[in-house]
Design a protein around this motif. Structure first.
Motif, short mmCIF file in Angstrom:
data_model
loop_
_atom_site.label_atom_id
_atom_site.label_comp_id
_atom_site.label_asym_id
_atom_site.label_seq_id
_atom_site.Cartn_x
_atom_site.Cartn_y
_atom_site.Cartn_z
N GLY A 140 0.79 -1.22 0.00
CA GLY A 140 0.00 0.00 0.00
C GLY A 140 0.82 1.27 0.00
N GLY A 141 2.11 1.15 0.24
CA GLY A 141 2.97 2.32 0.31
C GLY A 141 3.49 2.76 -1.03
N PRO A 142 4.19 3.93 -1.07
CA PRO A 142 4.76 4.46 -2.30
C PRO A 142 6.28 4.32 -2.33
N LEU A 143 6.79 4.42 -3.52
CA LEU A 143 8.23 4.47 -3.74
C LEU A 143 8.45 5.17 -5.06
N ARG A 144 9.58 5.85 -5.20
CA ARG A 144 9.84 6.58 -6.44
C ARG A 144 11.28 6.41 -6.89
N THR B 123 7.08 14.14 -27.09
CA THR B 123 5.78 14.54 -26.54
C THR B 123 5.56 14.04 -25.12
N SER B 124 6.47 13.23 -24.61
CA SER B 124 6.32 12.62 -23.29
C SER B 124 5.00 11.85 -23.17
N SER B 125 4.59 11.22 -24.25
CA SER B 125 3.46 10.30 -24.17
C SER B 125 3.88 9.08 -23.36
N THR B 126 2.92 8.51 -22.65
CA THR B 126 3.26 7.40 -21.75
C THR B 126 2.47 6.15 -22.08
N VAL B 127 3.02 5.02 -21.67
CA VAL B 127 2.36 3.73 -21.83
C VAL B 127 2.67 2.91 -20.59
N TYR B 128 1.71 2.05 -20.17
CA TYR B 128 1.87 1.27 -18.95
C TYR B 128 1.41 -0.16 -19.18
N ALA B 129 2.03 -1.08 -18.44
CA ALA B 129 1.53 -2.44 -18.38
C ALA B 129 0.19 -2.43 -17.66
N ASP B 130 -0.69 -3.35 -18.04
CA ASP B 130 -2.00 -3.41 -17.39
C ASP B 130 -1.88 -3.64 -15.89
N SER B 131 -0.86 -4.35 -15.49
CA SER B 131 -0.70 -4.69 -14.07
C SER B 131 -0.39 -3.49 -13.19
N VAL B 132 0.08 -2.38 -13.79
CA VAL B 132 0.44 -1.22 -12.98
C VAL B 132 -0.38 0.02 -13.33
N LYS B 133 -1.22 -0.10 -14.34
CA LYS B 133 -1.99 1.06 -14.80
C LYS B 133 -2.85 1.60 -13.66
N GLY B 134 -2.79 2.92 -13.47
CA GLY B 134 -3.54 3.55 -12.40
C GLY B 134 -2.79 3.62 -11.08
N ARG B 135 -1.66 2.89 -10.98
CA ARG B 135 -0.88 2.91 -9.74
C ARG B 135 0.51 3.51 -9.95
N PHE B 136 1.08 3.33 -11.14
CA PHE B 136 2.42 3.81 -11.45
C PHE B 136 2.32 4.99 -12.42
N THR B 137 3.24 5.93 -12.26
CA THR B 137 3.31 7.09 -13.16
C THR B 137 4.76 7.34 -13.55
N LEU C 32 9.81 7.00 -11.78
CA LEU C 32 8.72 6.04 -11.79
C LEU C 32 8.06 6.12 -10.42
N GLN C 33 6.98 6.90 -10.34
CA GLN C 33 6.22 7.00 -9.09
C GLN C 33 5.36 5.76 -8.96
N MET C 34 5.57 5.01 -7.90
CA MET C 34 4.84 3.76 -7.67
C MET C 34 4.00 3.93 -6.42
#
Length: 114
Positions: free
Chosen positions: A15-19, A55-69, A81-83
């Motif tokens: 539940g915690g963050p790491l960057r 353009t700094s467009s981003t893409v994410y794995a489904d497993s981290v989408k919505g949680r990682f930036t 990588l903000q987790m």
């Protein structure tokens, strides 16, 4: 030879963050596509997130989408990588790569455990 460096891993509770961050000497990261991968013990390496240069467009794995930036700090030549909302299954070595330069960092270990 360009060698990315990835400080910022560690031990965190579920539940915690790491960057973790990615930086490199001798190259302007804002000019390149950059990707974060991870590799857990006994598992294949998987792409977690990517960011384009122009353009700094981003893409994410489904497993981290919505949680990682993934994001850039061009003034400091760094990609983060903000987790957030970390889960035990996020435990892995996280590696930064500049695909067009065929450059990989040594990785930073992230452990999610109570």
């Amino acid at each position: 030879q360009v060698q990315p460096v990835e400080p910022g891993g560690g031990l965190v509770q579920p539940g915690g963050p790491l960057r973790p961050s990615c930086t490199a000497l001798g190259v302007t990261l804002s000019m390149y596509i950059l990707r974060w991968y991870r590799q857990a013990p006994g598992m294949e390496r998987e792409m977690v997130a990517g960011i384009t240069g122009a353009t700094s467009s981003t893409v994410y794995a489904d497993s981290v989408k919505g949680r990682f930036t993934i994001s850039r700090d061009n003034a400091n030549n760094t990609v983060y990588l903000q987790m957030d909302s970390l889960k035990p299954e996020d435990t892995a070595v996280y590696l930064c790569t500049i695909p067009s330069r065929k450059s990989w960092g040594h990785g930073t270990r992230v452990t999610v455990s109570a």
